[in-house]
Every structure is written in C-alpha cells, then in structure tokens.
Design a protein around this motif. Structure first.
Motif, PDB file in Angstrom:
ATOM      1  N   ALA A 378       0.831  -1.207   0.000  1.00 36.69           N
ATOM      2  CA  ALA A 378       0.000   0.000   0.000  1.00 36.69           C
ATOM      3  C   ALA A 378       0.866   1.257   0.000  1.00 36.69           C
ATOM      4  O   ALA A 378       0.573   2.245  -0.663  1.00 36.69           O
ATOM      5  CB  ALA A 378      -0.925  -0.005   1.218  1.00 36.69           C
ATOM      6  N   ALA A 381       2.427   1.705  -3.493  1.00 35.28           N
ATOM      7  CA  ALA A 381       1.522   2.216  -4.529  1.00 35.28           C
ATOM      8  C   ALA A 381       1.498   3.739  -4.526  1.00 35.28           C
ATOM      9  O   ALA A 381       1.414   4.368  -5.582  1.00 35.28           O
ATOM     10  CB  ALA A 381       0.117   1.662  -4.308  1.00 35.28           C
ATOM     11  N   ARG A 386       1.412   5.509  -8.305  1.00 32.84           N
ATOM     12  CA  ARG A 386       0.271   4.851  -8.943  1.00 32.84           C
ATOM     13  C   ARG A 386      -1.036   5.362  -8.351  1.00 32.84           C
ATOM     14  O   ARG A 386      -2.084   5.277  -8.963  1.00 32.84           O
ATOM     15  CB  ARG A 386       0.377   3.326  -8.785  1.00 32.84           C
ATOM     16  CG  ARG A 386       1.304   2.703  -9.821  1.00 32.84           C
ATOM     17  CD  ARG A 386       1.497   1.233  -9.555  1.00 32.84           C
ATOM     18  NE  ARG A 386       2.262   1.018  -8.328  1.00 32.84           N
ATOM     19  CZ  ARG A 386       2.209  -0.086  -7.587  1.00 32.84           C
ATOM     20  NH1 ARG A 386       1.422  -1.077  -7.940  1.00 32.84           N
ATOM     21  NH2 ARG A 386       2.940  -0.193  -6.500  1.00 32.84           N
ATOM     22  N   VAL A 387      -0.956   5.866  -7.138  1.00 34.60           N
ATOM     23  CA  VAL A 387      -2.082   6.570  -6.530  1.00 34.60           C
ATOM     24  C   VAL A 387      -1.589   7.955  -6.137  1.00 34.60           C
ATOM     25  O   VAL A 387      -0.555   8.082  -5.488  1.00 34.60           O
ATOM     26  CB  VAL A 387      -2.599   5.836  -5.273  1.00 34.60           C
ATOM     27  CG1 VAL A 387      -3.680   6.656  -4.580  1.00 34.60           C
ATOM     28  CG2 VAL A 387      -3.132   4.455  -5.633  1.00 34.60           C
ATOM     29  N   VAL A 688      -6.766   0.547  -1.095  1.00 35.95           N
ATOM     30  CA  VAL A 688      -5.590   0.438  -1.960  1.00 35.95           C
ATOM     31  C   VAL A 688      -4.985  -0.963  -1.855  1.00 35.95           C
ATOM     32  O   VAL A 688      -4.798  -1.650  -2.852  1.00 35.95           O
ATOM     33  CB  VAL A 688      -4.534   1.524  -1.626  1.00 35.95           C
ATOM     34  CG1 VAL A 688      -3.244   1.269  -2.409  1.00 35.95           C
ATOM     35  CG2 VAL A 688      -5.072   2.910  -1.944  1.00 35.95           C
ATOM     36  N   TYR A 689      -4.733  -1.433  -0.629  1.00 37.48           N
ATOM     37  CA  TYR A 689      -4.112  -2.760  -0.576  1.00 37.48           C
ATOM     38  C   TYR A 689      -5.089  -3.882  -0.915  1.00 37.48           C
ATOM     39  O   TYR A 689      -4.690  -4.915  -1.425  1.00 37.48           O
ATOM     40  CB  TYR A 689      -3.333  -3.006   0.718  1.00 37.48           C
ATOM     41  CG  TYR A 689      -4.074  -2.996   2.036  1.00 37.48           C
ATOM     42  CD1 TYR A 689      -4.986  -3.989   2.380  1.00 37.48           C
ATOM     43  CD2 TYR A 689      -3.788  -2.017   2.986  1.00 37.48           C
ATOM     44  CE1 TYR A 689      -5.611  -3.996   3.606  1.00 37.48           C
ATOM     45  CE2 TYR A 689      -4.402  -2.009   4.228  1.00 37.48           C
ATOM     46  CZ  TYR A 689      -5.323  -3.006   4.533  1.00 37.48           C
ATOM     47  OH  TYR A 689      -5.946  -3.007   5.748  1.00 37.48           O
ATOM     48  N   LEU A 692      -4.991  -4.076  -4.636  1.00 38.22           N
ATOM     49  CA  LEU A 692      -3.749  -4.712  -5.096  1.00 38.22           C
ATOM     50  C   LEU A 692      -3.776  -6.211  -4.829  1.00 38.22           C
ATOM     51  O   LEU A 692      -3.329  -7.009  -5.654  1.00 38.22           O
ATOM     52  CB  LEU A 692      -2.553  -4.066  -4.386  1.00 38.22           C
ATOM     53  CG  LEU A 692      -2.255  -2.639  -4.849  1.00 38.22           C
ATOM     54  CD1 LEU A 692      -1.339  -1.926  -3.872  1.00 38.22           C
ATOM     55  CD2 LEU A 692      -1.646  -2.655  -6.247  1.00 38.22           C
ATOM     56  N   VAL A 698      -4.245  -0.986  -8.411  1.00 38.41           N
ATOM     57  CA  VAL A 698      -4.827   0.009  -7.505  1.00 38.41           C
ATOM     58  C   VAL A 698      -6.279   0.282  -7.882  1.00 38.41           C
ATOM     59  O   VAL A 698      -6.638   0.201  -9.055  1.00 38.41           O
ATOM     60  CB  VAL A 698      -4.022   1.332  -7.529  1.00 38.41           C
ATOM     61  CG1 VAL A 698      -2.632   1.117  -6.969  1.00 38.41           C
ATOM     62  CG2 VAL A 698      -3.968   1.910  -8.935  1.00 38.41           C
ATOM     63  N   SER A 701      -6.668   5.934  -9.433  1.00 37.79           N
ATOM     64  CA  SER A 701      -5.369   6.585  -9.577  1.00 37.79           C
ATOM     65  C   SER A 701      -5.316   7.910  -8.834  1.00 37.79           C
ATOM     66  O   SER A 701      -4.257   8.340  -8.400  1.00 37.79           O
ATOM     67  CB  SER A 701      -5.060   6.793 -11.052  1.00 37.79           C
ATOM     68  OG  SER A 701      -6.184   7.344 -11.695  1.00 37.79           O
TER      69      SER A 701
END
Length: 902
Positions: A378, A381, A386-387, A688-689, A692, A698, A701
């Motif tokens: 997390a 990311a 990516r986020v 988020v996690y 994934l 994700v 974004s």
RNA sequence: GGGCGCAUAGUUUAGUGGUAAAACGCUGCAUUCACAUUGCAGAGUCCGCAGGUUCGAUCCCUGCUGCGCCCACCA
C-alpha cells in the motif's frame, strides 16, 4: 422563432428540479450502457457509501457535488461514465441506532436474541436506509441507480467471505489473545483507528511499593489508573536509569494485594516521566502487555467486559465499577500511607468513536489481519505514484500511518455485520473452514409468554404464547427457512409446542412432541416471580440456589437431573435421526444444559447464559471430526467483521467481484476517489491494498481529499450540538443549483471551509441571472440561423465587442476545463461567474442593446450553459430545453465545449 | 511529544517579490429597458506579531501567538 412565451421573469427551481431529474432518469443517461454516441474510454467513480444511519450533511453535499461535476463533464466529453451509488451497513453505528430504538421500547437486543435483532436491523434499513440516496437525487447527482449497492447485499456478502478466506488460507488472518481496545458499552473490540481521543483532567498518583529485602524502603511509581495496580505483575524502569540500578531484580510488595512482584527493566520506559518507575499491568494496557509478554509476566485480568472489577481484584473491589474501585484503592493507599503525591495531570483518554464511552483495554481472543506485507504494498503504490493524492500533502498522512501500521483487529462482538465465514468446534473452539455437514441441528427456545414478561418461573405450568411470542416464532421460522430442516421435535409444554407448530407450518413439517425436552421442574418456585423469590430467600440466597448444580428448588429437579434427562433425550434423537436435520424446540433451562454438555462448558458459565425467547442455536454435526479434539459438533463463529473490512472491497465488490466480471472488466480500476480526510487510513489505505491483493491493481489513480465544512467560526458541524446545516433545508430555500453553487464557491482548496450561507444566496441570484440572460437573448434573436451552432462564427466584419466576448469565452473554456481537471472546483466556478455576469451580461449584452449580433449572443449563451452544466445542472438543462436549436439532444449528453485552436 | 493546515476589508475568501482584490454586506444614485434575485458609483484592509533575506515583502526564511486538524504504547 421566439421562446419567451415560456420563460417567466424569474427562475423557480421548485418548478424545474424534480421534473428535470425525472427526465434524466428516464433518459437512461445515468447508465453508461445506455448513453448515446460511441464511447471508448470509461470514467468511473464509486461513491463513498454513506452509512445507512446517516442523512445528508454538508460534507456529503460537497462530496457529491464534486463527483457530479467530474462525472457530468466527462459524460459530455464522450466518456462512458459510471457513477456507482450505494450505502454501507455501518456495523456498530447501525446496531447502536436500533439498540437505542429498542431501549425506548423498554427492551434490549439480548431480550430479542441474535436472529430477531438482525431481523429488526434489516427492517430498520428497509425503512430508513435509502433516505440518503433520495437526498443525493435532490442534489442532482447523476448516479446510475440501476447499479446501487449495499455492503450487506447477498453478492457483497459473497465478496467479503471470499476476501476473508483468501487471507485465512494465506495465513494472514489469525486468531490470538491480545490486549485490545474494548468498548464497555458496545461490548465489542475496536481497531486502533476506531478510537477518538479527548483530553481529560486526570490525577497522577505517586504510589510507594515496599521493597521486600529492605524494610522501610520503597520504590515509587506514578500512575493515572491506580485501580489497575490490583493487576500489576511488575515494576519496570529504564535499564539505563542509574537511580534504580541496584533495585532491578529485587522484589517489591504490591500493596493491597500483598503480592510480591519483580522490578524489571524495559527500554520503553521514559526516565524523565514521573519517577521513572512504572507499574506494569499486562492485562489492561497495551504497552504493559508487550512488556509482560517479553518478560513472561503473569496476566491478572482485574476488569471485566462490563468495566467492573473481577474476583482477581480481591475483596476490596470485586464487582464494583473501575471508577469506584479507583476511589477505594486511593483511600486504602492513603490509609496505609503509601500514596505520597497527587498532582493534576491532563492526559488523553481514548473513546469509542461510535458512542464516546471510555475504552477499557482488555485481553481478549480476537481475529487479526497481518499487516506487514499489505502495508508495504500500500505504501509502495503511493510512493511510486500509482495513486496520487490531491492536494498532495495528504499523502503524508497516509504514508506516515502505513509505515507503522500494526496488525488489524478485525473481529467485532456485535451482531449486525458480516459474520466471520468460519466455523468452530463446539467442544474445543478450534476454528476451521466450513466443514461438510452430516446434519444440521438447531435448538430453539420457545417464544415469549405473559409469565416471561412478569419474570415468573413457569416450570411445568402450561402457559400459552402471547402475541410477541408468536411473532418471535415466525421470525425464527424465517431465519431457519433455508436450513433444510427435516424433523422438528418439541417439548410437550404448550409454549414450546405452539412455537414448534408455528415454525413447522412455515417449513411444512409436522411436530413430534417429546417429554424429555420439558422445562425443569421448578417445585415450589413455580408460579413465583424473581422479585418474590428474592424477598423469600434474600437476593444472595436466591442467586445461590438458582445457580446451584445439585440443589433443587424445593420439590423440583436439580440442574444435574435436568442435564441427565435432557441429554438422554438428545442422544436418543441423535441415534434415531443419524443424517437428518433436526430442530429441537425447548426451554431456557433445558437448552442451557444441552449447550453445556455439547460445548463442554463449566456449569457456572453455561447456567448464566440463558437463551432469549425464540433464539436459535446451531449445533451441527461435521462429517470430519475436529483435528484438535476429535469431536463432531460444529457451529458458525459468531463474531462479525469490522465494517471497514467490507468497505475496503468497495471499488471492486460493487462491480461484481468475485463472480460477475462484466462490469469489473470494463470499469475497474475506477478513475477517482473523492472523500473526506478523516477516513484516509480507515478507508482509502485499506481499499488500496485490497485492490492490489484481489485485483492486482490500484482501485483508483487519483484521490481527492476535499475540505471539511465547519461552522462560520471554525467549529465542527454536529447534529447533536445543533451546529449542523441540513443541505435539504438549503435546497428547499434556494434550490439545488444554488446550494451546489454556494458549496463549490467556497471550495477554494483550503482544508476547511468556514461555512457562509450568503454564497448560496449568491448562487440563487446567479441562477436567476443566467435565466434572464437567456430570456433576453431568446426574446431578441429573431433570425433562425443564429441557432445554428455548427462551425466558427468569428469573422472580420464583427464588431470589437463581438470579438472581445468571443475571445473571453475561449479563455473561459480553457480555464474552466483546466481547473476542473486539476480538481480546483471553486476556481473554475469563480472564473465562470466572472465571465458570465461581468463580461457577458454587464458588458456584452448591455452594449448589444444598441447593436445586436444574435449569432454571437446565442453562441456565448449555449457554450456558457454547457460550461455551467456540471455546476448547476437543473437550471442549465431547463434553459437548454427552451432554446430552439435544431436537432439538439439533452444538455447532459451534449458535447463539452473545447477551446478553439487558433 | 511529533506533524500538518490556516491567519488579507464587517463576513467568507482570491492574489502577487514592487505598499492589494472578488463576492456578500454597507452607503449613495438610477430604474416603464431580460433580471430590483437589477444597473452604476462609492466607502472600507498599516495583508496576526517579532526578527531575517532583499534596493524593496502581504508574498521567501526563522521564531512566536491564535484557531483548526492528524498522529503517537500520552505510565
């Protein structure tokens, strides 16, 4: 070509909004599958699901407006847009609301029993749960209602189950006895994020513990919770603390308890604080629990789940509340001259975020999700971009927490929520995945009778059910509908057999009566109320007799006799119905004895755990015996999951994961998440996690963290304090567009908005201005060709005014688009307002009263309406409908005006 | 204890290294004109405090104060 006969001199939102909303809904344009024009790219937002207990507050209104602006613009730009609505079951919050309702009716969830209570919550949800969605509609939200989701939908439950089992099989979901945050009111554990902190004026007490080997000498500890010393296991000092060097390893005598405890060292002890010596209570403090575990200290649980002192606390305080115990301990220490100092000490106490009750740390068997790996991905990311957070500083809140996250206590001891999808051995409590069942067996207690209400001992007295009791039987029957029950056996007493027949009728099964399952013979107690019996025997005597295994109420059966009789009946049935699903309807006393026997409980525990009227208990038989103890009875685990575990799956569970992948393939990942800052860790990080882990990507974004709306003087808006503002009142007073305008006008990128209603009024005036500008243009434009929007109308023969307004329009298109794309909604609106009112109305229209160019006026008006549409959808759609453009569609699906490349 | 945000007219807020704006409110004037939910004009801010950088700071830096928020095993 003149539209003015329809345009009244004032814009009246009340005549427009509901009608326009209905047109949109009927158009199918909210649904990406029925949008006109061929659309390649998708644009998706999953709404942060509001709690079913909630009604729309200003934060929701701001957030919904932001999302609607984005969705409407993208829809006009030709994206296949999906804005997915829904609600969250909000475990503890909803349970509390329904519990409060029950309290008003003089009852509790325990009286109702689990199934009946859950049925009540569903009823409540059906009645009130969608109010907030209706309010979203009033605001103009263009959500796809055909895809509305609820976190307790059957498909969503599937997703939660799948996710849990995934982690369980991976070994990341484990059960352990830990000191957890325990709310004594909600009767459940809470995660670290579900706490609130409040500063409280407390006292710091300095207490002397006598050193055993040195008569007359003491070590002094400082504490704000002297009552917990009854459960102390050690005194700890910092290993580098010179002052205590020669005492480490010695024993001190714990006052009051008169129990020797060791002096140990731990790095975590701050030399500067208090005396530098700390009492260690492994049962009731998370830090002490760590120290205790490291040093193998015994754990004395001196406070129970209700916040009362246990027997281990000793005779001074057993049975009293912790706060009362504190007073007793303090005065006892004073009497012994061991309390050397008291100083006032403000410190933070942790509170339950749902009910505000002080948290009582408790050792408790709970389920945890291992966070080490999930935390890492997390974090990654966000760190790799990516986020992205908007504004980006919120990223720090996320990474800071993620970087030090502890395992997540995910089980709750409430009833409303997703049950942990595991079973356990009835005998030894070993957890396992749902086993293959040889047969399902249920015990049901009869429904309520008038004597139950009067708390009158019934025994063998043949009392019929009352209305409530029959209702309970029906509720239970509904809950048992899909269990495949083959046989119903009932006690032959009326209240049981009547309950059994009601259930039997619902399930289409005849009832077999069996006298083994009759209630305990109460002897002389039969017909007497609890109150009367307490008078006869005294309270203490009554309790003693009532919970005695071998002693019968005069002339009746003892619990031992009941157990023998009822288990005989039970075992006979087991023999007779080897592979049948059986339901036994019986009584409070007999069921407790069966449960004691099957679950291998201590009598004292079993006898106090009375089932409520109508409650059913599952004790099924597994094909495969328990690996741990070899027994065969199994039952589902009762704990439910933290609400946020199901919320964490929102972006993909709403799109059909794991089973229906059509939408999932098309709309995952979503494009943007817009939410409030207080749930960055509680929700955003977990999505988020989860994304994934389960989707390999994700869930979004971009994360927009919008402002928090505070009162004008910067205080929290709160319903209970009466400082809240109801967006529905604003809509009623000014109209939805004006409300949206007023909210967005103030969204200038600050983290707080100090709410000022005058901007809503300004929005109302602006709506009227737009309306009248249109009215003017339509009134004058006589030339039909002015309504042809195709092509560029700029040419050399135009007046300077024409050229100027067209140039400013271009500038506005460019800036408004850029601001929205950068999530600067307030700036976009200010820009539009400025252009439309100041440039178009005050300058261009005023001057055009002398020399008109209808084509220019129509062009500026129509393009402005498009730009304004995401902000003020109702007004603009209505005006659009009045403009006689050839071959036009609704404004909601018209083309977004792009700046001309010149 | 650590961190973050904010501090500009009566109010809510923009904004810029060269002594300041918008909306609402206020004052005055106008008005058979698309709109009085209007138009025009005007008053009003030593840009929280103290230092520093700079020729020059509201804007950059440091400290302080106030308000708000978050995090922390805050005995």
């Amino acid at each position: 070509m003149n539209g003015t006969e329809d345009l009244e001199p004032q814009y009246d939102p009340k005549k427009v909004e509901d009608r326009i909303y209905k047109l949109w809904e009927e158009s199918g344009f909210f649904n990406p599958d029925t949008l006109p024009r061929k659309r390649e790219k998708t644009y998706t937002i999953a709404v942060p699901p509001p709690n079913v207990t909630g009604s729309l507050h200003m934060g929701h209104a701001l957030n919904a407006t932001i999302q609607d602006i984005l969705i409407r613009k993208k829809r006009m730009e030709g994206y296949k847009t999906l804005w997915l609505p829904g609600t969250d079951h909000a475990g503890i919050a909803t349970q509390n609301v329904v519990e409060k309702e029950l309290k008003k009716q003089g009852t509790t969830r325990y009286d109702l029993g689990r199934q009946a209570f859950i049925a009540r919550v569903w009823e409540w949800k059906e009645k009130y749960g969608d109010i907030i969605l209706e309010q979203f509609k009033k605001l103009g939200s263009s959500m796809d209602w055909s895809r509305t989701r609820f976190t307790m939908d059957p498909e969503y439950q599937k997703a939660v189950e799948e996710a849990f089992l995934h982690y369980y099989r991976k070994g990341w979901m484990y059960r352990a006895e830990r000191v957890v945050n325990w709310c004594v009111r909600c009767q459940t554990s809470l995660s670290d994020l579900e706490l609130e902190y409040k500063e409280e004026k407390a006292m710091l007490y300095y207490i002397q513990y006598p050193i055993l080997s040195r008569p007359g000498e003491h070590i002094t500890v400082a504490t704000v919770r002297p009552e917990t010393m009854l459960g102390d296991s050690a005194v700890a000092v910092n290993p580098k603390d010179e002052r205590y060097r020669d005492i480490v390893g010695a024993e001190v005598l714990l006052p009051i308890q008169d129990r020797p405890i060791p002096v140990i060292t731990d790095e975590a002890i701050d030399k500067e604080f208090g005396t530098g010596a700390v009492k260690v209570t492994p049962a009731h403090d998370p830090l002490d629990a760590d120290i205790g575990a490291k040093n193998n200290l015994p754990v004395y649980k001196v406070i129970d789940e209700r916040g009362k002192m246990t027997a281990l606390a000793g005779p001074l305080c057993e049975g009293v509340k912790a706060s009362e115990c504190r007073e007793r301990v303090v005065s006892e220490l004073k009497a012994k001259n061991l309390l050397v100092k008291e100083e006032s000490y403000p410190h933070n106490v942790s509170l339950c975020y749902r009910c505000g009750t002080a948290i009582e740390p408790q050792p408790s068997m709970q389920w945890f999700l291992k966070m080490s790996e999930l935390g890492r991905v997390a974090l990654d990311a966000v760190n790799t971009g990516r986020v992205t957070f908007y504004p980006d500083r919120w990223k720090d809140v996320y990474t800071h927490w993620m970087g030090s996250v502890r395992d997540w206590n995910i089980s709750r001891q409430i009833w409303w929520g997703h049950r942990i999808p595991l079973w356990r051995c009835s005998t030894c409590d070993e957890a396992r995945e749902k086993p293959e069942l040889a047969a399902r067996w249920f015990l049901v207690r009869h429904g309520e009778t008038e004597w139950n209400k009067e708390m009158r001992y019934m025994g063998r007295e043949d009392i019929p059910l009352n209305d409530a009791g029959r209702e309970q039987a029906r509720t239970t029957a509904a809950a048992l509908k899909d269990t495949g029950i083959d046989i119903i056996v009932s006690s032959d007493l009326a209240r049981a057999s009547e309950t059994a027949r009601i259930i039997g009728r619902e399930l289409g099964i005849d009832v077999i009566e069996n006298e083994h399952f009759r209630e305990r013979h109460m002897g002389e107690w039969q017909g007497k109320t609890t109150h009367e019996l307490k008078e006869i025997h005294t309270e203490e005597g009554f309790t003693k007799i009532r919970f005695h295994y071998d002693e019968a109420y005069h002339g009746g059966e003892s619990w031992r006799e009941v157990e023998g009789r009822v288990m005989k009946g039970f075992q006979d049935l087991r023999q007779k119905y080897q592979n049948k699903n059986v339901l036994i309807v019986s009584h409070g006393g007999t069921i407790r004895m069966i449960v004691k026997n099957i679950r291998n409980l201590h009598f004292d525990v079993a006898v106090r755990n009375e089932p409520s009227n109508g409650q059913s208990i599952e004790l099924s038989i597994a094909r495969e015996q328990c690996k741990n103890c070899g027994n065969e009875y199994v039952e589902p685990i009762e704990d439910v999951l933290d609400t946020w575990f199901s919320s964490a799956l929102w972006p993909f569970a709403t799109l059909g994961w794991p089973e229906h992948i059509r939408d999932l393939k098309e709309f995952y990942p979503t494009s943007v998440l817009s939410t409030a800052r207080d749930i960055i860790n509680l929700w955003v990080a977990r999505m988020v996690y989860s994304g994934l882990e389960f989707m390999d990507g994700v869930p979004f974004s971009d994360v927009i963290i919008h402002a928090t709306i505070l009162t004008k003087d910067g205080k929290r808006m709160s319903k209970s304090l009466g400082t809240g503002i109801d967006p529905m009142t604003l809509i009623e007073k000014y109209g939805a567009d004006a409300t949206r305008f007023g909210i967005v006008w103030q969204a200038m990128g600050n983290q707080d908005i100090h709410w000022a209603e005058e901007h809503v009024n300004a929005g109302k005036k602006f709506a009227n201005k737009v309306w009248n500008a249109a009215r003017f243009v339509l009134m004058n434009a006589a030339d039909p060709s002015a309504f042809d929007l195709s092509g560029d109308i700029l040419h050399d023969a135009m007046s300077d005014d024409d050229k100027k307004v067209l140039a400013l329009l271009e500038e506005t298109k460019k800036n408004v688009g850029a601001h929205i794309d950068a999530y600067e909604f307030g700036h976009a609106l200010h820009e539009l307002y400025e252009f439309f009112w100041r440039e178009f109305c005050d300058v261009y229209i005023e001057r055009s009263k002398k020399a008109r160019n209808d084509a220019v006026a129509v062009r500026v008006l129509t393009e402005s309406l498009k730009l304004l549409h995401p902000f003020m959808p109702f007004l603009t759609e209505e005006v659009w409908a009045r403009i006689p453009l050839p071959g036009k569609s609704m404004l909601i699906v018209s083309e977004w005006p792009l700046p001309h490349a010149r």
